[in-house]
Design an enzyme around this catalytic site. Structure first.
Site, mmCIF file in Angstrom:
data_model
loop_
_atom_site.group_PDB
_atom_site.id
_atom_site.type_symbol
_atom_site.label_atom_id
_atom_site.label_comp_id
_atom_site.label_asym_id
_atom_site.label_seq_id
_atom_site.Cartn_x
_atom_site.Cartn_y
_atom_site.Cartn_z
ATOM 1 N N LYS A 131 0.895 -1.291 -0.065
ATOM 2 C CA LYS A 131 0.008 0.237 -0.145
ATOM 3 C C LYS A 131 1.172 1.058 -0.388
ATOM 4 O O LYS A 131 1.998 1.383 -0.039
ATOM 5 C CB LYS A 131 -0.867 0.409 1.132
ATOM 6 C CG LYS A 131 -0.279 0.055 2.297
ATOM 7 C CD LYS A 131 -0.947 -0.376 3.862
ATOM 8 C CE LYS A 131 0.175 0.055 4.883
ATOM 9 N NZ LYS A 131 -1.683 -0.865 6.451
ATOM 10 N N TYR A 163 16.210 30.664 6.219
ATOM 11 C CA TYR A 163 15.041 31.066 6.594
ATOM 12 C C TYR A 163 15.732 30.893 8.108
ATOM 13 O O TYR A 163 15.958 30.049 8.691
ATOM 14 C CB TYR A 163 13.994 30.771 6.189
ATOM 15 C CG TYR A 163 14.006 30.273 5.398
ATOM 16 C CD1 TYR A 163 13.126 30.920 4.857
ATOM 17 C CD2 TYR A 163 13.765 29.506 3.919
ATOM 18 C CE1 TYR A 163 12.364 31.592 2.921
ATOM 19 C CE2 TYR A 163 13.582 29.223 2.281
ATOM 20 C CZ TYR A 163 12.676 30.518 2.701
ATOM 21 O OH TYR A 163 11.734 30.788 1.101
HETATM 22 C C1 LIG Z 1 -0.276 -1.786 6.754
HETATM 23 C C2 LIG Z 1 -0.739 -3.369 7.114
HETATM 24 C C3 LIG Z 1 -0.483 -4.129 7.303
HETATM 25 C C4 LIG Z 1 1.382 -3.765 7.472
HETATM 26 O O1 LIG Z 1 1.698 -3.397 8.280
HETATM 27 P P1 LIG Z 1 3.905 -3.185 8.953
HETATM 28 O O2 LIG Z 1 3.322 -2.909 10.375
HETATM 29 O O3 LIG Z 1 4.618 -2.641 7.623
HETATM 30 O O4 LIG Z 1 3.677 -4.622 8.792
HETATM 31 C C5 LIG Z 1 -0.177 -5.100 7.930
HETATM 32 N N1 LIG Z 1 -1.715 -5.597 7.879
HETATM 33 C C6 LIG Z 1 -2.653 -4.337 7.425
HETATM 34 C C7 LIG Z 1 -4.049 -3.982 7.654
HETATM 35 C C8 LIG Z 1 -2.123 -3.138 7.086
HETATM 36 O O5 LIG Z 1 -2.773 -1.934 7.025
#
Ligand SMILES: *Cc1c(COP(=O)(O)O)cnc(C)c1O
Length: 385
Positions: free
Chosen positions: A47, A273
């Site tokens: 994702k 800045y």
């Molecule tokens: C993002 C996510 C993961 C992976 O999480 P990590 O901490 O990056 O391993 C697993 N399950 C769900 C439902 C997620 O949203």
């Protein structure tokens, strides 16, 4: 390549990380640690543009390495993967909005059903098309975000399980505190999940595959491996803090730039800045063309560091949109064109390395955020080592 600031994404390291996780799961299974007796399969989480690494290349590399299920946050991300040529099943974690359901069917994505209303909407859409669609059922065991509440499934699930165009392929939950061993919440959630899956079986769906583990849970407790695990961060070679791991993981992304200018500060002069840094004595400053528009956090000012000529040099002065300034007074002979490492290694020694965990810790955030927010204008260069 035109810009100096580039993210190198090592697909070889990614594949080796996937393999290392698979071997770890296999050795756990061999040690008899698992109720199922067989190693869980891996849901590769890609994702958020594969945590900033570039979803298309990452997903294709993981698929080539044997990932049989990928996961993304929403339907739009799933469509990007399909358009890139991913053929493996793709699970959509997030909530479904009613308007975009067509994408599920057109691009063969597997929805998560986490509310009764989503169940009705997907059932109606599948019925209209005359198809049956598989889905994963999400149970809320205590995170209180998405999912059917674990404690009233007998009321909420029968309608879903009776939907003629929906097929339950798996049931899952998500942990709120897998990285914090002091909390009993993790154990409570595990117990709620196991009770919930017994209810699912009693309601007429026995033997449905289960999954629950993100990276932290996967490292922490083989009892929650079940049939599948869902690592994200670990795939990218980053161990979730504060955990330690003996897995041989390699950071997949490095971020580098080049010095564009070097200048001297006289005592009493400041830089950038607000003159957030002023020189008490003569200082040498290197200007690096990477700023918050590239994803560098403004809090790195006065806290972060970069590597130049194998030496750690502090980021001083404000992080601006397109530039940072680095105090290179202690680095000999810095010249325009010198490589600057923001994330990654420079030189042969292990201390000549800045990783996402270090960068996150220096500014009080988490490594997920450091990699996810890498700017869109930063070119990702793919290589396979
Ligand atoms: C993002 C996510 C993961 C992976 O999480 P990590 O901490 O990056 O391993 C697993 N399950 C769900 C439902 C997620 O949203």
């Amino acid at each position: 390549m035109i810009r100096s600031t580039v993210a190198r994404v090592d697909l070889g390291a990614l594949r080796r990380n996937f393999r290392a996780i698979r071997e770890f799961l296999g050795s756990g299974a061999a040690a008899g640690a698992l109720a199922t007796g067989h190693p869980p399969s891996i849901v590769a989480v890609v994702k958020a543009n594969a945590y900033g690494h570039g979803a298309e290349a990452v997903a294709l590399a993981l698929e080539a390495e044997g990932a049989r299920l990928l996961a993304c946050a929403d339907i739009e991300e799933g469509i990007v993967l399909r358009r890139a040529g991913v053929r493996a099943p793709i699970l959509v974690f997030g909530a479904l909005s009613v308007s975009d359901l067509d994408g599920l069917f057109e691009f063969s994505l597997t929805p998560t059903i986490s509310t009764p209303s989503a169940a009705r909407a997907v059932e109606a859409a599948a019925a209209r098309r005359g198809v049956t669609t598989g889905y994963h059922l999400k149970i809320d065991t205590g995170m209180n975000r998405l999912g059917f509440r674990h404690d009233n499934l007998r009321r909420t699930l029968p309608e879903l399980l009776a939907s003629p165009h929906l097929r339950l392929d798996a049931v899952y939950t998500h942990f709120a505190s897998a990285d914090d061993p002091e909390r009993t919440l993790f154990t409570d959630q595990r117990e709620h999940f196991e009770a919930a899956t017994r209810v699912v079986a009693e309601l007429g769906a026995p033997g449905v595959p289960r999954h629950a583990s993100n990276s932290a849970a996967l490292l922490r407790d083989s009892r929650v491996w079940y049939d599948m695990v869902r690592p994200g961060l670990l795939l990218y070679g980053i161990v979730p803090p504060p955990m330690a791991s003996t897995l041989p993981l390699e950071p997949v992304m490095s971020l580098t730039s080049r010095v564009v200018a070097v200048k001297g500060l006289r005592p009493g002069e400041g830089v950038g800045y607000g003159w957030r840094f002023t020189a008490a004595e003569p200082r040498t400053i290197a200007v690096v063309p990477a700023g918050y528009a590239d994803g560098l956090d403004t809090r790195l000012s006065g806290r972060g560091a970069v590597l130049v000529r194998g030496v750690r040099a502090p980021i001083v002065g404000a992080v601006s949109m397109d530039m940072i300034t680095v105090d290179v007074s202690d680095v000999p002979d810095v010249t325009p064109g010198d490589e600057v490492v923001l994330l990654g290694r420079q030189g042969p020694e292990s201390w000549q390395q800045i990783d996402a965990r270090e960068m996150a810790a220096s500014i009080g955030t988490i490594p997920w955020e450091v990699v996810c927010r890498l700017g869109t204008r930063v070119e990702r260069q793919y290589a396979t080592s």
